[in-house]
Scaffold this motif. Structure first.
Motif, short mmCIF file in Angstrom:
data_model
loop_
_atom_site.label_atom_id
_atom_site.label_comp_id
_atom_site.label_asym_id
_atom_site.label_seq_id
_atom_site.Cartn_x
_atom_site.Cartn_y
_atom_site.Cartn_z
N UNK A 1 -49.29 95.74 25.13
CA UNK A 1 -49.74 96.94 25.84
C UNK A 1 -48.83 98.12 25.54
N UNK A 2 -47.53 97.87 25.39
CA UNK A 2 -46.59 98.95 25.10
C UNK A 2 -46.85 99.54 23.71
N UNK B 1 -56.72 93.35 26.02
CA UNK B 1 -56.41 92.39 27.07
C UNK B 1 -57.38 91.22 27.04
N UNK B 2 -58.65 91.50 26.82
CA UNK B 2 -59.66 90.44 26.80
C UNK B 2 -59.41 89.46 25.67
N UNK C 1 -51.25 92.24 35.25
CA UNK C 1 -50.27 93.05 34.53
C UNK C 1 -50.95 94.25 33.88
N UNK C 2 -52.12 94.02 33.30
CA UNK C 2 -52.86 95.12 32.67
C UNK C 2 -53.25 96.18 33.69
N UNK C 3 -53.70 95.76 34.85
CA UNK C 3 -54.12 96.71 35.87
C UNK C 3 -52.94 97.51 36.42
#
Length: 443
Positions: free
Chosen positions: A132-133, A145-146, A409-411
């Motif tokens: 994500x970073x 993410x999926x 974590x994504x949210x």
């Protein structure tokens, strides 16, 4: 099992069904109540199950069976999860590269293979933040993410008992340590290649719709920075100890609760490795990883209920076609021969909506429960059960523990993840065709 009588009714399986439905529906229908009271649900169903067993077999026999389950299945299972969770939580990775389809795909590929050796939970917690970073400047990130859930949190944990809880339960039942590597390597690689190819196409297309990204590398900064490197030798020690002690098949009995010396030494080593990692890891590393014990406590509290209520279910399955589950056994074994395709889809769909570890255990025993037979002459059936439990845990958020953790974590990073059924649209559109191809080629 020491039960000296047979079960004549499905009623003894109701607590097991009850706890699985509670786990699957609780977080969806009454989230706040569930998170405050999930341990009470586990205790409630456990007490009902134990009370029913005591009514039929008496206090002494029921206690004996529960203690056997506790020391031969539950404690080793939790020690493995505790060791991997603690050790991987002491490693923090920072990647400073420009995000593009190739680097994202490479990270997913590396994470998938890593998951087989440090667990899907460990690999997911280790790599979701770097992924994500790397893509923090992008507008379209939901697909990252999926696919991470598909690959790293599920399919990638196929090659060793350390990879995913169902395989470790199989290992505790007597399946050789490297059996999954031998029988699931080909299927896993082909599914990975197909899914990563789909990911690369989607990611490349969405990148063309993004605004031009700023450069993320600054002068003097390393592209890859890893904190907590001292935990890698401990991880290797976990793999080697579990493997080598599993090969000690003629280990003498310790005289303690029917445990062999190999089992006792393995449990002590796993606890020791976790304590060493906790002691030598700087607190700053765990702070960066937002490390906390709540996910582990939730697994520990729920699984004591699962392992307790599954005791009569396993016994009923061992009664064969004359037992309460005779009709289901005949359906899965037409003409006395197992239908591997049916085992895959039954195990898979139940794993998607319940929990893949107990689901694996149910179908393992449905197929006979003899590790020697299942790992040799019935290897295709065991491969189908294993693949169904590991692969199809990715079909929903509740199929495998890391799925919800990755979503959370994504949210927290302001990624608006799909709803429960929105996620299933992704999984049905992408995973179902891949699994149909898997069945066509391998089963």
């Amino acid at each position: 099992m020491t039960f000296d009588a047979t079960f004549s009714s499905h009623i003894y399986s109701l607590p097991f069904v009850g706890i699985l439905l509670s786990i699957s529906l609780g977080p969806i229908l009454f989230q706040n109540i569930w998170h405050k009271n999930y341990f009470r649900f586990a205790i409630f169903w456990s007490l009902i199950s134990l009370t029913m067993l005591m009514g039929k077999f008496g206090f002494r026999v029921t206690l004996q069976e529960w203690i056997h389950m506790l020391f031969h299945e539950y404690i080793p299972f939790m020690l493995m999860i505790a060791a991997l969770y603690t050790i991987t939580g002491g490693i923090h990775i920072v990647i400073r590269v420009r995000a593009h389809a190739g680097t994202n795909g490479l990270l997913l590929l590396v994470g998938s293979f890593l998951a087989s050796f440090i667990g899907t939970t460990g690999a997911a917690m280790l790599l979701i933040r770097p992924l994500l970073d790397m893509n923090r400047h992008r507008k379209y990130r939901i697909h990252l993410v999926i696919f991470f859930i598909f690959l790293v949190a599920n399919v990638g944990g196929s090659l060793t008992p350390l990879g995913d809880p169902p395989l470790f339960l199989g290992y505790l039942q007597g399946i050789p340590f490297w059996w999954p590597m031998e029988h699931l390597f080909g299927p896993m690689v082909k599914v990975l290649i197909l899914l990563i190819a789909i990911f690369l196409a989607i990611d490349h297309y969405l990148l063309t719709k993004e605004e031009k990204q700023p450069k993320v590398r600054e002068t003097g900064q390393r592209l890859l920075h890893i904190m907590g490197m001292r935990n890698f030798p401990i991880l290797l020690s976990v793999v080697m100890s579990v493997w080598m002690l599993g090969e000690w098949t003629d280990a003498p009995s310790s005289g303690i609760l029917e445990l062999t010396w190999a089992e006792i030494i393995r449990n002590i080593l796993l606890l020791g490795f976790a304590l060493i990692s906790w002691k030598i890891t700087p607190k700053m590393v765990r702070y960066y990883n937002q490390y906390c014990w709540e996910p582990f406590k939730e697994v520990a509290r729920l699984f004591i209920g699962i392992f307790t209520t599954i005791i009569p279910v396993i016994q009923m399955l061992h009664q064969g076609i004359t037992g309460p589950f005779g009709g289901l056994l005949q359906l899965a074994n037409p003409g006395g021969q197992p239908d591997s395709k049916l085992y895959f889809w039954l195990t898979g769909w139940l794993s998607a909506f319940l929990d893949n570890a107990p689901t694996y255990l149910v179908f393992f025993h449905m197929a006979g429960g003899d590790a020697q037979v299942l790992s040799t002459s019935m290897a295709p059936t065991l491969m189908a059960i294993s693949a169904g439990a590991v692969f199809m845990g990715a079909m929903t958020y509740i199929g495998n523990a890391p799925n919800f953790m990755v979503k959370a974590i994504a949210e927290k990073q302001h990624i608006k993840m799909p709803s429960f059924f929105g996620y299933m649209l992704w999984s049905c559109a992408i995973l179902l065709p891949a699994f149909i191809i898997f069945c066509w080629i391998f089963l």
